[in-house]
Design an enzyme around this catalytic site. Structure first.
Site, PDB file in Angstrom:
ATOM      1  N   ASP A  28     -65.822 -85.824  57.183  1.00 29.01           N
ATOM      2  CA  ASP A  28     -66.548 -84.673  57.708  1.00 29.01           C
ATOM      3  C   ASP A  28     -67.905 -85.083  58.269  1.00 29.01           C
ATOM      4  OD1 ASP A  28     -66.841 -81.658  57.776  1.00 29.01           O
ATOM      5  OD2 ASP A  28     -68.616 -82.207  56.624  1.00 29.01           O
ATOM      6  N   GLU A  48     -63.924 -86.851  62.205  1.00 25.45           N
ATOM      7  CA  GLU A  48     -64.291 -85.529  62.718  1.00 25.45           C
ATOM      8  C   GLU A  48     -65.576 -85.680  63.510  1.00 25.45           C
ATOM      9  OE1 GLU A  48     -66.225 -81.383  62.565  1.00 25.45           O
ATOM     10  OE2 GLU A  48     -66.786 -82.881  61.085  1.00 25.45           O
TER      11      GLU A  48
HETATM   12  C1  GLC Z   1     -67.831 -80.035  59.696  1.00 26.48           C
HETATM   13  C2  GLC Z   1     -66.941 -78.909  59.224  1.00 26.48           C
HETATM   14  C3  GLC Z   1     -67.686 -77.628  59.298  1.00 26.48           C
HETATM   15  C4  GLC Z   1     -68.906 -77.745  58.440  1.00 26.48           C
HETATM   16  C5  GLC Z   1     -69.742 -78.982  58.780  1.00 26.48           C
HETATM   17  C6  GLC Z   1     -70.720 -79.277  57.694  1.00 26.48           C
HETATM   18  O1  GLC Z   1     -68.163 -79.926  61.027  1.00 26.48           O
HETATM   19  O2  GLC Z   1     -65.757 -78.884  59.957  1.00 26.48           O
HETATM   20  O3  GLC Z   1     -66.890 -76.534  58.935  1.00 26.48           O
HETATM   21  O4  GLC Z   1     -69.701 -76.606  58.645  1.00 26.48           O
HETATM   22  O5  GLC Z   1     -68.957 -80.125  58.902  1.00 26.48           O
HETATM   23  O6  GLC Z   1     -70.083 -79.836  56.562  1.00 26.48           O
HETATM   24  C1  GLC Z   2     -69.891 -80.480  63.587  1.00 21.86           C
HETATM   25  C2  GLC Z   2     -70.283 -80.561  65.064  1.00 21.86           C
HETATM   26  C3  GLC Z   2     -70.564 -79.223  65.613  1.00 21.86           C
HETATM   27  C4  GLC Z   2     -69.620 -78.309  64.898  1.00 21.86           C
HETATM   28  C5  GLC Z   2     -70.202 -78.114  63.534  1.00 21.86           C
HETATM   29  C6  GLC Z   2     -69.423 -77.231  62.637  1.00 21.86           C
HETATM   30  O1  GLC Z   2     -70.143 -81.606  62.907  1.00 21.86           O
HETATM   31  O2  GLC Z   2     -71.144 -81.529  65.465  1.00 21.86           O
HETATM   32  O3  GLC Z   2     -70.389 -79.173  66.990  1.00 21.86           O
HETATM   33  O4  GLC Z   2     -69.448 -77.143  65.585  1.00 21.86           O
HETATM   34  O5  GLC Z   2     -70.391 -79.346  62.934  1.00 21.86           O
HETATM   35  O6  GLC Z   2     -69.246 -76.002  63.179  1.00 21.86           O
END
Ligand code: GLC
Ligand code: GLC
Length: 619
Positions: free
Chosen positions: A257, A299
């Site tokens: 993540d 991700e």
């Molecule tokens: C990732 C997750 C998102 C979350 C963020 C912080 O982007 O997919 O749902 O808010 O990380 O952990």
């Molecule tokens: C992610 C991304 C951002 C995404 C968010 C979660 O790590 O960088 O674009 O939308 O966290 O919503």
């Protein structure tokens, strides 16, 4: 086996760590502590998982098989709890699911917890879902059913209720060093100057003043998500221990993540730094030595030039494909696949043994992370185009079929991202509104919405890599407006597409009660579901759609995305427009459409119907 791998990869692991921590006087202690914790975790790995390790060494790219189909789901929204989920395994199998990403499962703060992405402990499950024992049982039932288990490794931050954060608040030096806490505001300001704001409507800047911590705490996301300080090797060690604990639960794919943010360097934007890659590679070698059946999934929802850099056998074997995702929506809005083809054809290639996780929707927003340079080459102004796309999908563009919500509107730049379910963004919600109002256009609009969804699925499932569904989209579930009335969810429009299902009847994914008994809507949603079942079955039956390459080509009309698979034996055409597109005679050799068994003969001229996808296999 463990000893062999240790000897094989320990040098590579040490080399990464040396670059990160080698100048410290205690580097040798870090290494010996690391070895001790790896030995311990290796000793705890159960025999069933050792067998999976051996399988994975035989077929490291199992996720590229044509039979692979992924599903992301929230255990509570999908099935109540772990036992509920276990009871649904036969249904998952029937749909053909071979990979399930379970959204965060661990203890997190009661009210605000970012959908579980603020982890308070990896050793305790969210009690509402069940116990750790239940989770282990789900893992082994999944494995018996041929389903790979994917879960998150939220390693950029912990919640402010994690025991480390609590100790930091008590002033324990050891744990203050686990985070980045600045007593002086000036220090935070200095860093802020070069940082992007991720959640600007929640809080400006990347720091939160925390009285109890006596300073400004680095919080890239929400204020209750404290960024870990990986400059401290003790943090790396502590998180390795957590990661191996997860591995030993039976995790097959670990979703890293927010991995772009894990390393910080003053004066930079603190995203995608070289050291972040070294750190991820170090985690990867630890996992490969102790638990080789577990692969990493990246991700990185960032610029495509950066996304690709996380992909590699030594880093992440899998990566979300945010470019394909965003451009599917871009092409759907513009009815032109020009930018989609242009970008994907130059950016598809990934190293041998790795692959894309292709998707249309997930639990997060849609961000327009295409490259401005690609756009320029396709004759498009990236900045203006993003504004158009945001307007198109959030109800600010006349004639748009989409019903979406804006997410994280930045008051300064006017930038935002988009939320909504597949069905609502594709026009089914609009059609349902027209139907409710007795408007005769409802039929046609619903037909278009259904066709749009099936065309997107048709294109998605023909791509190389792992297709990943987001639960609810397989049954064309509409947006859930109830988030606006909820004191906690109100602040985060992503809840519009995080919908609780009515308890489903066993033996089916289907439940028409969701439509409040409206048979008209149910009938249309069911068409999407049965259409998708057909697409899944067709993919699974065609080995040419598995571990083979892809070549994009110009199909002669911008509305159509064209690519071939299996060395040219399979030709895929997807019409992103509501026009019939004529295809010139001789365009394809005698073939049969794998989705409908319809024959297409040499020399025939034919027209590709609105939102039609064809998988033509040479006869
Ligand atoms: C990732 C997750 C998102 C979350 C963020 C912080 O982007 O997919 O749902 O808010 O990380 O952990
Ligand atoms: C992610 C991304 C951002 C995404 C968010 C979660 O790590 O960088 O674009 O939308 O966290 O919503």
């Amino acid at each position: 086996m463990y000893r062999n791998r240790f000897e094989r990869y320990m040098g590579e692991l040490t080399a990464r760590l040396f670059r990160l921590y080698g100048s410290r006087w205690d580097f040798h202690l870090v290494l010996s502590d690391l070895v001790a914790l790896m030995d311990e975790a290796a000793g705890e790995r159960d025999p069933g998982l050792l067998a999976r390790d051996a399988d994975a060494e035989r077929e490291a790219d199992w996720f590229l098989r044509e039979t692979g189909v992924g599903l992301t789901l929230y255990v509570d929204l999908f099935a109540g709890d772990f036992s509920g989920l276990e009871a649904r395994i036969p249904d998952l199998r029937r749909l053909g699911i071979t990979y399930a990403h379970l959204m965060p499962l661990f203890r997190s703060p009661e009210a605000h917890n970012d959908g579980g992405y603020a982890v308070s402990s990896y050793r305790e499950t969210d009690p509402r879902l069940g116990s750790m024992k239940d989770l282990r049982r789900v893992a082994s039932r999944f494995h018996e059913a041929g389903i790979a288990l994917a879960i998150d490794f939220v390693f950029n931050h912990t919640s402010d209720e994690h025991e480390w954060a609590l100790a930091a608040k008590r002033g324990e030096k050891e744990f203050r060093d686990y985070y980045r806490i600045f007593p002086e505001k000036e220090e935070a300001d200095e860093w802020n100057r070069t940082l992007r704001e991720i959640f600007p409507d929640t809080r400006r800047g990347s720091f939160t003043f925390v009285e109890a911590a006596g300073g400004w705490v680095w919080t890239t996301f929400n204020s209750f998500q404290w960024d870990l300080n990986y400059a401290n090797p003790r943090v790396f060690l502590a998180m390795c221990r957590e990661m191996l604990f997860l591995a030993n639960l039976g995790v097959d794919a670990l979703r890293l993540d927010a991995l772009a943010f894990v390393w910080k360097k003053k004066g930079s934007d603190c995203e995608n730094l070289e050291e972040a890659h070294l750190l991820i590679q170090a985690f990867q070698f630890v996992a490969r030595i102790v638990a080789p059946s577990m692969v990493f999934k990246s991700e990185a929802i960032v610029h495509p030039d950066e996304v690709i850099r996380y992909i590699g056998v030594d880093e992440c074997r899998l990566s979300y494909n945010p470019l394909q995702m965003a451009l599917f929506w871009e092409a759907t809005a513009t009815r032109s696949a020009r930018l989609l083809r242009h970008s994907l054809s130059r950016r598809w290639a990934v190293p041998e043994g790795t692959g894309w996780v292709n998707y249309i929707r997930c639990h997060d927003d849609i961000g327009w992370t295409f490259s401005d340079e690609d756009a320029r080459e396709a004759g498009i102004d990236g900045f203006e185009h993003r504004k158009f796309l945001n307007r198109f999908y959030t109800g600010r563009f006349e004639g748009s079929f989409a019903r979406g919500e804006a997410f994280q509107l930045n008051p300064e730049t006017g930038d935002c991202r988009v939320c909504g379910t597949l069905a609502s963004l594709c026009g089914l919600e609009e059609a349902a509104e027209l139907h409710a109002a007795g408007d005769a256009r409802a039929e046609l609009y619903a037909d278009m919405a259904v066709a749009r969804m099936l065309m997107l699925f048709g294109a998605l499932f023909a791509l190389p890599g792992l297709p990943l569904l987001y639960a609810g989209d397989e049954t064309a579930s509409l947006n859930d407006g109830s988030w606006k009335a909820d004191a906690v969810k109100r602040l985060d429009s992503r809840w519009v597409h995080r919908k609780a299902r009515k308890p489903m009847r066993e033996g089916t994914f289907w439940d028409s009660r969701e439509d409040g008994g409206d048979p008209w809507l149910s009938e249309r949603r069911l068409r999407v579901f049965t259409g998708l079942q057909n697409i899944i079955a067709a993919r699974k039956a065609e080995s040419g759609l598995g571990k083979t390459g892809i070549r994009f080509f110009d199909a002669g009309d911008d509305a159509v995305l064209g690519f071939s698979r299996a060395g040219g034996k399979i030709t895929v055409l997807a019409n992103f427009s509501d026009r019939r597109v004529p295809c010139r005679p001789g365009f394809i050799p005698p073939s049969v459409d794998l989705l409908t068994s319809e024959p297409f003969g040499e020399g025939d001229s034919f027209a590709l119907g609105p939102y039609r996808a064809l998988w033509l296999k040479e006869r």
